[in-house]
Structure formats: C-alpha cells, structure tokens
Enzyme design. Structure first.
Site, PDB file in Angstrom:
ATOM      1  N   CYS A 116     -14.376  10.982  -3.604  1.00 52.20           N
ATOM      2  CA  CYS A 116     -13.643  10.256  -4.654  1.00 52.20           C
ATOM      3  C   CYS A 116     -13.618  11.006  -5.981  1.00 52.20           C
ATOM      4  O   CYS A 116     -12.735  10.788  -6.806  1.00 52.20           O
ATOM      5  CB  CYS A 116     -14.266   8.890  -4.876  1.00 52.20           C
ATOM      6  SG  CYS A 116     -14.382   7.973  -3.353  1.00 52.20           S
ATOM      7  N   HIS A 282     -10.620   6.233 -10.926  1.00 51.52           N
ATOM      8  CA  HIS A 282     -10.438   6.349  -9.475  1.00 51.52           C
ATOM      9  C   HIS A 282     -10.214   4.935  -8.940  1.00 51.52           C
ATOM     10  O   HIS A 282     -10.924   4.000  -9.297  1.00 51.52           O
ATOM     11  CB  HIS A 282     -11.681   6.983  -8.854  1.00 51.52           C
ATOM     12  CG  HIS A 282     -11.790   6.740  -7.391  1.00 51.52           C
ATOM     13  ND1 HIS A 282     -10.770   7.060  -6.522  1.00 51.52           N
ATOM     14  CD2 HIS A 282     -12.780   6.191  -6.637  1.00 51.52           C
ATOM     15  CE1 HIS A 282     -11.133   6.725  -5.295  1.00 51.52           C
ATOM     16  NE2 HIS A 282     -12.335   6.186  -5.335  1.00 51.52           N
ATOM     17  N   ASN A 312      -7.121   2.685  -1.673  1.00 51.88           N
ATOM     18  CA  ASN A 312      -7.967   3.756  -2.198  1.00 51.88           C
ATOM     19  C   ASN A 312      -7.580   5.052  -1.485  1.00 51.88           C
ATOM     20  O   ASN A 312      -7.769   5.183  -0.285  1.00 51.88           O
ATOM     21  CB  ASN A 312      -9.434   3.379  -1.923  1.00 51.88           C
ATOM     22  CG  ASN A 312     -10.430   4.436  -2.369  1.00 51.88           C
ATOM     23  OD1 ASN A 312     -10.065   5.581  -2.640  1.00 51.88           O
ATOM     24  ND2 ASN A 312     -11.691   4.061  -2.418  1.00 51.88           N
TER      25      ASN A 312
HETATM   26  O1  UT7 Z   1     -14.039   4.951  -3.325  1.00 48.60           O
HETATM   27  C1  UT7 Z   1     -15.372   5.276  -3.128  1.00 48.60           C
HETATM   28  C2  UT7 Z   1     -16.273   4.291  -3.686  1.00 48.60           C
HETATM   29  N1  UT7 Z   1     -16.166   3.047  -2.968  1.00 48.60           N
HETATM   30  C3  UT7 Z   1     -16.376   1.940  -3.604  1.00 48.60           C
HETATM   31  O2  UT7 Z   1     -16.589   1.962  -4.789  1.00 48.60           O
HETATM   32  C4  UT7 Z   1     -16.391   0.659  -2.812  1.00 48.60           C
HETATM   33  C5  UT7 Z   1     -17.398  -0.290  -3.400  1.00 48.60           C
HETATM   34  N2  UT7 Z   1     -17.567  -1.520  -2.622  1.00 48.60           N
HETATM   35  C6  UT7 Z   1     -16.601  -2.434  -2.513  1.00 48.60           C
HETATM   36  O3  UT7 Z   1     -15.510  -2.263  -3.019  1.00 48.60           O
HETATM   37  C7  UT7 Z   1     -16.929  -3.734  -1.812  1.00 48.60           C
HETATM   38  O4  UT7 Z   1     -18.304  -3.751  -1.514  1.00 48.60           O
HETATM   39  C8  UT7 Z   1     -16.112  -3.985  -0.506  1.00 48.60           C
HETATM   40  C9  UT7 Z   1     -14.673  -4.258  -0.860  1.00 48.60           C
HETATM   41  C10 UT7 Z   1     -16.223  -2.777   0.397  1.00 48.60           C
HETATM   42  C11 UT7 Z   1     -16.657  -5.190   0.235  1.00 48.60           C
HETATM   43  O5  UT7 Z   1     -16.606  -6.323  -0.582  1.00 48.60           O
HETATM   44  P1  UT7 Z   1     -17.910  -7.223  -0.796  1.00 48.60           P
HETATM   45  O6  UT7 Z   1     -17.518  -8.332  -1.665  1.00 48.60           O
HETATM   46  O7  UT7 Z   1     -19.015  -6.330  -1.262  1.00 48.60           O
HETATM   47  O8  UT7 Z   1     -18.172  -7.764   0.670  1.00 48.60           O
HETATM   48  P2  UT7 Z   1     -19.443  -7.567   1.616  1.00 48.60           P
HETATM   49  O9  UT7 Z   1     -19.476  -6.193   2.183  1.00 48.60           O
HETATM   50  O10 UT7 Z   1     -20.661  -8.084   0.918  1.00 48.60           O
HETATM   51  O11 UT7 Z   1     -19.081  -8.581   2.789  1.00 48.60           O
HETATM   52  C12 UT7 Z   1     -18.966  -9.988   2.571  1.00 48.60           C
HETATM   53  C13 UT7 Z   1     -18.496 -10.641   3.864  1.00 48.60           C
HETATM   54  C14 UT7 Z   1     -19.312 -10.220   5.093  1.00 48.60           C
HETATM   55  O12 UT7 Z   1     -19.415 -11.359   5.941  1.00 48.60           O
HETATM   56  P3  UT7 Z   1     -20.742 -12.268   5.954  1.00 48.60           P
HETATM   57  O13 UT7 Z   1     -21.857 -11.336   6.342  1.00 48.60           O
HETATM   58  O14 UT7 Z   1     -20.885 -12.781   4.555  1.00 48.60           O
HETATM   59  O15 UT7 Z   1     -20.418 -13.308   6.959  1.00 48.60           O
HETATM   60  C15 UT7 Z   1     -18.444  -9.183   5.759  1.00 48.60           C
HETATM   61  O16 UT7 Z   1     -18.668  -9.109   7.155  1.00 48.60           O
HETATM   62  O17 UT7 Z   1     -17.157 -10.256   4.151  1.00 48.60           O
HETATM   63  C16 UT7 Z   1     -17.062  -9.730   5.493  1.00 48.60           C
HETATM   64  N3  UT7 Z   1     -16.024  -8.695   5.513  1.00 48.60           N
HETATM   65  C17 UT7 Z   1     -14.737  -8.965   5.752  1.00 48.60           C
HETATM   66  N4  UT7 Z   1     -14.095 -10.098   6.037  1.00 48.60           N
HETATM   67  C18 UT7 Z   1     -12.745 -10.019   6.208  1.00 48.60           C
HETATM   68  C19 UT7 Z   1     -16.175  -7.361   5.275  1.00 48.60           C
HETATM   69  N5  UT7 Z   1     -14.978  -6.767   5.360  1.00 48.60           N
HETATM   70  C20 UT7 Z   1     -14.070  -7.738   5.658  1.00 48.60           C
HETATM   71  C21 UT7 Z   1     -12.684  -7.720   5.863  1.00 48.60           C
HETATM   72  N6  UT7 Z   1     -12.057  -8.881   6.141  1.00 48.60           N
HETATM   73  N7  UT7 Z   1     -11.959  -6.597   5.783  1.00 48.60           N
END
Ligand code: UT7
Length: 355
Positions: A116, A282, A312
C-alpha cells in the site's frame, strides 16, 4: 539542488465494474456490510488473460507521459510498485518498458514491493534521483491486478470484498521553480509482517511459523529433499495462495500511523494541517480516511475519497485518486498536496508536494 515535481499524471481502471451485490454470488456477504464497514460500493476487475498488471500500468503511463509533454524514449528510469506482478520474476518494470515500446537500453527499471505504501516509497526514491541529478524523466507506476489472486469463497470475504484492479502513473522531472516535493517520510516495522501478507509461494519453508497466529501445515517435504520448495500439493489443496489479513489489527494501527506520519512531514517544513489544500490518503477504508480527516481537522473538500468506486487498489490507489482529483480541477498551482499511506509490512509514509 532542484526539487522534483510531478510533470504529468494518468490513471487507468478496467471497464468492468463489479458491484457489491455481484460478489454475493460467490460468497456470503452483502452490499450493506461492505458499504457500512468500508465505504466501498463497487470495484473494477481487469479482463483476465488479456489485461495484466503491467498492461494496465502502461495505459496509465502513456497518459502521464503525454501530459508531461515528453516522448516515451525520454524516460530514463522506471519505478514500478505492485504486490500483484505479472510474473514472480522478472518484475513489472521491464514488462512495462516492453509494453510501452521503449527500446533504448540506457534506462533503469526498478521494481518495488511496498504494497500500500509502494507509491509513496517510489516517489521518495524518484525524488532522490532527481535531486542528485542522475535522472531527468522518471516514470513511476503503481498498478495492481488483485482480481487474479483473491479467494472468492466465504473464507476470503474479509479481504476479497475490499480489493480492486487499476493503475496510476506519474512522470517526475526537475522543477524550474518553487513547486515540487517538499519532503517524504518513510517508516517500517517488521514485527507484524504476517498480519497482512501473502506468504506462499515463497522460500520461507515454514521458518517464520512462530509469528503466525495459528500453526499452518503447508505439507513441506523433508528438508533434505530438493523438490517442492515453493509449492506443495497440500498448499494447493488447502488454498494457501491467498492474501491474509487481520483486519481489525491493521485498522487500529492505520488510524494511529496516518496522522503521525502526516504530522511528521508537516513539522519538518514548519507547516500545519490547516495548510494542506488536498490530502490524498491511500484508499484502504473510507472509515480510516474519515478518522484521519477528523484528527487533522480537515473539511470534506480537503480530502480525496474514491474508494467508493474503485475499492482498494493498493499501490495504484494514491496515483488514481490524485489523478482523478487533478482531472476534476481539485489540484491547483501552488497548492499543498499531502500523500499518505499505511499497509502491509507494516510500512507507512507521507509526502508533501507544492503543486
Ligand atoms: O490497504 C492496506 C491496509 N488495509 C487496511 O487498512 C484494512 C484495515 N481493516 C479494515 O478495513 C477492516 O478491518 C475490514 C473492512 C477488513 C473488516 O471490517 P471490521 O469491521 O474490522 O470487521 P471484522 O473483521 O471485525 O469482522 C466483523 C464480522 C465477522 O463476523 P463475526 O465474527 O462478528 O460473526 C466477520 O466474519 O464481519 C464478518 N465479515 C463479513 N461479513 C460479511 C468479514 N468480512 C465480511 C464480509 N461480508 N465481506
């Protein structure tokens, strides 16, 4: 010592738009979840087997070269930033040279792998080469074809819904006036290398296992056997060829490091956040950009967000966003433009440019 300036800029995104709802055909996800957690509404996917990371880079490069008012043969150095190269080796720099039809060999081509932050790292390298007088027309490209390497099953949904394909390019030249790159700041911290990674195929042979959250069985053969070093059958069967991300962990660090590294650059040139005319972060997550905007006290028109349309695009995200803002008349002569990125490595960085 002359400053280095962006003399031409271009971007290319593939025609095919993939909306959030389209991804629900392959995995359990929803438009609501993706929009709420990331701000993304759609992304572009390249035409498989026809377009590649370097061909998209070449399309963006042609526009940047034309806008810089130079010919392809004037380019004396290429820097290519990507995490999704056409080949394991050689890198995309030489493939771009061939695609552009640059036949002269008095030219260098450098590939950088800073994910990134690739574009910001590349800009800093170009800045040093211009300041030292070594090169006069550096072509810096950030391009990604993520769509070829994502896990479209529900297992990979936290990563797959975020990424899109595209390319951005700039031509960097010595500046004749006060405009140009004022400073660049680069950082890295290898302690969290695996938190956002794409580990196989690679030479690790399980060596870094102690840094993994869970033990992974790649099915490595006995260490004395010469075969199957990069790729094992078990790896193929278990689908280890995908990116891995601990999203919330990455998110927490990103929201700390973005404002810190921007402030560090501003301090060096005795400026304040209020002096920034345009921040081009980014495009990792709309929520991250909004957090950074709030921390710096910037208004909506001081920050570029286009993750909604393109997702992204990693090394391509900053040049695409900067170019789109420039095309929309949001970057004017004399403006202070700030670029900032954080990602896998972890690496992070910023650049301040007087346009
Ligand atoms: O570009 C390089 C740098 N990258 C970043 O900066 C990314 C940083 N991180 C993020 O942007 C976020 O952490 C994400 C967008 C990747 C994820 O969002 P989050 O709010 O942190 O969600 P999470 O990973 O804590 O997941 C919450 C829930 C989980 O379910 P449970 O365990 O609460 O039942 C996941 O399994 O959301 C679920 N989940 C999804 N549900 C529907 C994860 N991905 C998805 C999805 N659709 N695509």
């Amino acid at each position: 010592m002359p400053k280095a300036k962006i003399a031409g800029i271009g971007f290319y995104v593939p025609e095919k738009e993939v909306k959030n709802a389209d991804l629900s055909q392959y995995m359990e996800t929803s438009d609501e979840w993706i929009k709420e957690r990331t701000g993304i509404e759609a992304r572009r996917f390249a035409v498989k087997h026809k377009e590649t990371t370097s061909t998209m880079g070449a399309k963006a490069a042609e526009i940047a070269i034309q806008r810089a008012g130079i010919n392809k043969e004037d380019v004396d150095f290429i820097i290519f930033a990507t995490l999704s190269p056409d080949y394991y080796f050689p890198g995309c720099g030489v493939l771009l040279q061939r695609e552009l039809g640059i036949t002269k060999t008095e030219i260098g081509a450098l590939d950088i792998r800073n994910q990134c932050t690739g574009f910001v790292y590349g800009l800093s390298i170009a800045d040093q080469f211009i300041k030292s007088g070594m090169y006069k027309n550096i072509l810096l490209v950030g391009a990604e074809m993520h769509s070829m390497g994502l896990d479209f099953s529900t297992t990979g949904r936290n990563v797959t819904v975020i990424f899109g394909d595209g390319a951005g390019a700039v031509v960097i030249q010595p500046s004749e006036d006060e405009s140009g790159i004022l400073t660049t700041k680069l950082h890295s911290d290898g302690s969290y290398a695996e938190k956002l990674s794409f580990m196989s195929p690679g030479s690790h042979g399980g060596y870094h296992s102690e840094h993994l959250e869970e033990k992974v069985d790649y099915g490595w053969p006995d260490k004395d056997q010469p075969a199957e070093i990069f790729v094992t059958e078990k790896m193929m069967k278990d689908g280890h060829f995908y990116p891995y991300m601990e999203g919330p962990f990455v998110f927490k660090l990103a929201v700390q490091k973005f404002p810190q590294v921007i402030k560090e650059a501003l301090d060096e040139v005795n400026m304040q956040a209020s002096d920034i005319n345009l921040l081009v972060p980014h495009q990792a997550n709309l929520r991250i950009s909004q957090f950074v905007q709030k921390r710096l006290g910037l208004s909506d028109d001081q920050v570029v967000n286009n993750i909604q349309k393109y997702g992204n695009t990693t090394a391509a995200s900053i040049p695409i966003a900067l170019c789109e803002a420039w095309e929309n008349g949001r970057v004017k002569k004399g403006d202070l433009v700030c670029l900032a990125a954080f990602g896998s490595g972890f690496t992070w960085g910023s650049a301040l440019i007087k346009w």
